[in-house]
Design a protein around this motif. Structure first.
Motif, PDB file in Angstrom:
ATOM      1  N   GLY A   1      -9.298 -22.365  -0.647  1.00  0.00           N
ATOM      2  CA  GLY A   1      -9.191 -20.889  -0.017  1.00  0.00           C
ATOM      3  C   GLY A   1      -9.629 -21.059   1.442  1.00  0.00           C
ATOM      4  O   GLY A   1      -9.578 -19.906   2.261  1.00  0.00           O
ATOM      5  N   GLN A   2     -10.456 -21.975   1.954  1.00  0.00           N
ATOM      6  CA  GLN A   2     -10.970 -22.169   3.152  1.00  0.00           C
ATOM      7  C   GLN A   2      -9.903 -22.171   4.109  1.00  0.00           C
ATOM      8  O   GLN A   2      -8.931 -22.952   3.863  1.00  0.00           O
ATOM      9  CB  GLN A   2     -11.907 -23.256   3.036  1.00  0.00           C
ATOM     10  CG  GLN A   2     -12.773 -23.626   4.273  1.00  0.00           C
ATOM     11  CD  GLN A   2     -13.722 -25.017   4.173  1.00  0.00           C
ATOM     12  OE1 GLN A   2     -13.671 -25.700   3.160  1.00  0.00           O
ATOM     13  NE2 GLN A   2     -14.610 -25.050   5.032  1.00  0.00           N
ATOM     14  N   VAL A   3     -10.146 -21.289   5.210  1.00  0.00           N
ATOM     15  CA  VAL A   3      -9.142 -21.433   6.190  1.00  0.00           C
ATOM     16  C   VAL A   3      -9.698 -21.629   7.690  1.00  0.00           C
ATOM     17  O   VAL A   3     -10.724 -21.118   8.097  1.00  0.00           O
ATOM     18  CB  VAL A   3      -8.640 -19.893   6.244  1.00  0.00           C
ATOM     19  CG1 VAL A   3      -7.551 -19.884   7.705  1.00  0.00           C
ATOM     20  CG2 VAL A   3      -7.735 -19.708   5.076  1.00  0.00           C
ATOM     21  N   PHE A   4      -9.005 -22.709   8.380  1.00  0.00           N
ATOM     22  CA  PHE A   4      -9.364 -23.023   9.675  1.00  0.00           C
ATOM     23  C   PHE A   4      -8.523 -22.445  10.680  1.00  0.00           C
ATOM     24  O   PHE A   4      -7.279 -22.599  10.649  1.00  0.00           O
ATOM     25  CB  PHE A   4      -9.504 -24.424   9.711  1.00  0.00           C
ATOM     26  CG  PHE A   4     -10.282 -25.101   8.867  1.00  0.00           C
ATOM     27  CD1 PHE A   4     -11.533 -25.706   8.964  1.00  0.00           C
ATOM     28  CD2 PHE A   4      -9.918 -25.664   7.502  1.00  0.00           C
ATOM     29  CE1 PHE A   4     -12.497 -26.246   8.262  1.00  0.00           C
ATOM     30  CE2 PHE A   4     -10.635 -26.095   6.657  1.00  0.00           C
ATOM     31  CZ  PHE A   4     -11.855 -26.464   7.049  1.00  0.00           C
ATOM     32  N   ARG A   5      -8.961 -21.861  11.642  1.00  0.00           N
ATOM     33  CA  ARG A   5      -8.183 -21.139  12.701  1.00  0.00           C
ATOM     34  C   ARG A   5      -8.514 -22.162  13.837  1.00  0.00           C
ATOM     35  O   ARG A   5      -9.510 -21.853  14.774  1.00  0.00           O
ATOM     36  CB  ARG A   5      -8.460 -19.626  12.912  1.00  0.00           C
ATOM     37  CG  ARG A   5      -7.821 -18.915  11.884  1.00  0.00           C
ATOM     38  CD  ARG A   5      -7.939 -17.521  11.986  1.00  0.00           C
ATOM     39  NE  ARG A   5      -7.219 -16.622  10.783  1.00  0.00           N
ATOM     40  CZ  ARG A   5      -7.913 -16.705   9.508  1.00  0.00           C
ATOM     41  NH1 ARG A   5      -9.045 -17.119   9.190  1.00  0.00           N
ATOM     42  NH2 ARG A   5      -7.347 -15.888   8.885  1.00  0.00           N
ATOM     43  N   HIS A   6      -7.729 -23.070  14.189  1.00  0.00           N
ATOM     44  CA  HIS A   6      -8.036 -24.035  15.220  1.00  0.00           C
ATOM     45  C   HIS A   6      -7.911 -23.530  16.662  1.00  0.00           C
ATOM     46  O   HIS A   6      -7.160 -22.732  17.019  1.00  0.00           O
ATOM     47  CB  HIS A   6      -7.069 -25.136  14.941  1.00  0.00           C
ATOM     48  CG  HIS A   6      -6.844 -25.832  13.772  1.00  0.00           C
ATOM     49  ND1 HIS A   6      -8.058 -26.625  13.236  1.00  0.00           N
ATOM     50  CD2 HIS A   6      -6.055 -25.794  12.706  1.00  0.00           C
ATOM     51  CE1 HIS A   6      -7.746 -26.723  11.858  1.00  0.00           C
ATOM     52  NE2 HIS A   6      -6.484 -26.461  11.644  1.00  0.00           N
ATOM     53  N   GLU A   7      -9.040 -23.947  17.433  1.00  0.00           N
ATOM     54  CA  GLU A   7      -9.176 -23.362  18.836  1.00  0.00           C
ATOM     55  C   GLU A   7      -8.188 -23.883  19.708  1.00  0.00           C
ATOM     56  O   GLU A   7      -7.799 -23.309  20.707  1.00  0.00           O
ATOM     57  CB  GLU A   7     -10.518 -23.571  19.296  1.00  0.00           C
ATOM     58  CG  GLU A   7     -11.562 -22.833  18.470  1.00  0.00           C
ATOM     59  CD  GLU A   7     -11.561 -21.179  18.675  1.00  0.00           C
ATOM     60  OE1 GLU A   7     -11.101 -20.890  20.073  1.00  0.00           O
ATOM     61  OE2 GLU A   7     -11.791 -20.738  17.786  1.00  0.00           O
ATOM     62  N   ILE A   8      -7.626 -25.246  19.440  1.00  0.00           N
ATOM     63  CA  ILE A   8      -6.979 -25.651  20.514  1.00  0.00           C
ATOM     64  C   ILE A   8      -5.514 -24.988  20.039  1.00  0.00           C
ATOM     65  O   ILE A   8      -4.851 -24.609  19.412  1.00  0.00           O
ATOM     66  CB  ILE A   8      -6.577 -27.367  20.117  1.00  0.00           C
ATOM     67  CG1 ILE A   8      -8.040 -28.058  20.277  1.00  0.00           C
ATOM     68  CG2 ILE A   8      -5.419 -27.947  20.844  1.00  0.00           C
ATOM     69  CD1 ILE A   8      -8.049 -29.371  19.604  1.00  0.00           C
ATOM     70  N   ARG A   9      -4.688 -24.704  21.571  1.00  0.00           N
ATOM     71  CA  ARG A   9      -3.632 -24.144  21.790  1.00  0.00           C
ATOM     72  C   ARG A   9      -2.884 -24.976  22.455  1.00  0.00           C
ATOM     73  O   ARG A   9      -3.429 -25.726  23.390  1.00  0.00           O
ATOM     74  CB  ARG A   9      -3.539 -22.617  22.009  1.00  0.00           C
ATOM     75  CG  ARG A   9      -4.013 -21.628  21.241  1.00  0.00           C
ATOM     76  CD  ARG A   9      -4.317 -20.211  22.228  1.00  0.00           C
ATOM     77  NE  ARG A   9      -4.772 -19.413  21.448  1.00  0.00           N
ATOM     78  CZ  ARG A   9      -3.900 -18.400  20.726  1.00  0.00           C
ATOM     79  NH1 ARG A   9      -2.630 -18.484  20.786  1.00  0.00           N
ATOM     80  NH2 ARG A   9      -4.658 -17.615  20.112  1.00  0.00           N
ATOM     81  N   ARG A  10      -1.253 -25.186  22.470  1.00  0.00           N
ATOM     82  CA  ARG A  10      -0.781 -26.190  23.228  1.00  0.00           C
ATOM     83  C   ARG A  10       0.519 -25.516  23.582  1.00  0.00           C
ATOM     84  O   ARG A  10       1.323 -24.900  22.752  1.00  0.00           O
ATOM     85  CB  ARG A  10      -0.406 -27.475  22.422  1.00  0.00           C
ATOM     86  CG  ARG A  10       0.229 -28.410  23.027  1.00  0.00           C
ATOM     87  CD  ARG A  10      -0.715 -29.079  24.310  1.00  0.00           C
ATOM     88  NE  ARG A  10      -0.193 -30.416  24.552  1.00  0.00           N
ATOM     89  CZ  ARG A  10       1.132 -31.006  24.727  1.00  0.00           C
ATOM     90  NH1 ARG A  10       2.131 -29.928  24.828  1.00  0.00           N
ATOM     91  NH2 ARG A  10       1.015 -32.121  24.816  1.00  0.00           N
ATOM     92  N   THR A  11       0.879 -25.511  24.910  1.00  0.00           N
ATOM     93  CA  THR A  11       2.112 -25.118  25.678  1.00  0.00           C
ATOM     94  C   THR A  11       3.191 -26.243  25.560  1.00  0.00           C
ATOM     95  O   THR A  11       2.788 -27.126  26.078  1.00  0.00           O
ATOM     96  CB  THR A  11       1.990 -24.424  26.776  1.00  0.00           C
ATOM     97  OG1 THR A  11       1.185 -23.327  26.848  1.00  0.00           O
ATOM     98  CG2 THR A  11       3.447 -24.090  27.487  1.00  0.00           C
TER      99      THR A  11
END
Length: 152
Positions: free
Chosen positions: A12-22
């Motif tokens: 149930g642990q969720v990671f919202r990753h900071e890296i975004r990529r265009t």
């Protein structure tokens, strides 16, 4: 080391990753070329403009899969993974195009002991990628063999 040990993960642990990529045209063309994928959908703008419902080239889905999983590594498995065991339920519900920006989140959906390796456990991650409009563009389950925390 950025990655987490098997013992640090919970279902149930969720990671919202900071890296975004265009995603750029260069990313898509290069990836398609080095993987020997000549599909017009990825390489031929004129074909896509005139012969497809999309009107433009699509980002290669294998690139999308690799990028989605790759973005997750720093927060989850960097330095603690023993091996990737497989991908299941890989889906691409919406296409990606040049210029789209993705963000990724990862959920731990299963943890189990390894019968053959007591120093590791098996983790199943659910990765989800969204475009800049918040639309789900890709998801998959990934199973991996993850190190346990070393004895002190």
């Amino acid at each position: 080391m950025a990655g987490l040990y098997f013992d640090d993960l919970t279902v149930g642990q969720v990671f919202r990753h900071e890296i975004r990529r265009t995603i750029t045209e260069a990313d898509n063309v290069w990836f398609s070329a080095v993987t020997h994928n000549p599909a017009y959908l990825h390489l031929d703008e004129e074909y896509c403009r005139n012969e497809t419902e999309f009107g433009q080239r699509l980002v290669n889905s294998a690139f999308t899969l690799g990028l989605m999983v790759g973005i997750s590594v720093g927060d989850t498995t960097l330095g603690t993974a023993v091996a990737n065991l497989g991908w299941d339920e890989v889906r691409f519900p919406k296409p990606l195009f040049h210029g789209d920006t993705i963000r990724v989140e990862t959920e731990v959906v299963e943890l189990r002991e390894s019968r053959s390796r007591p120093e590791a456990g098996i983790v199943v991650f659910l990765h989800r990628a969204f475009n800049q409009r918040g639309e789900l563009v890709a998801h998959c389950k990934r199973s991996g063999l993850q190190r346990r925390r070393p004895a002190a």
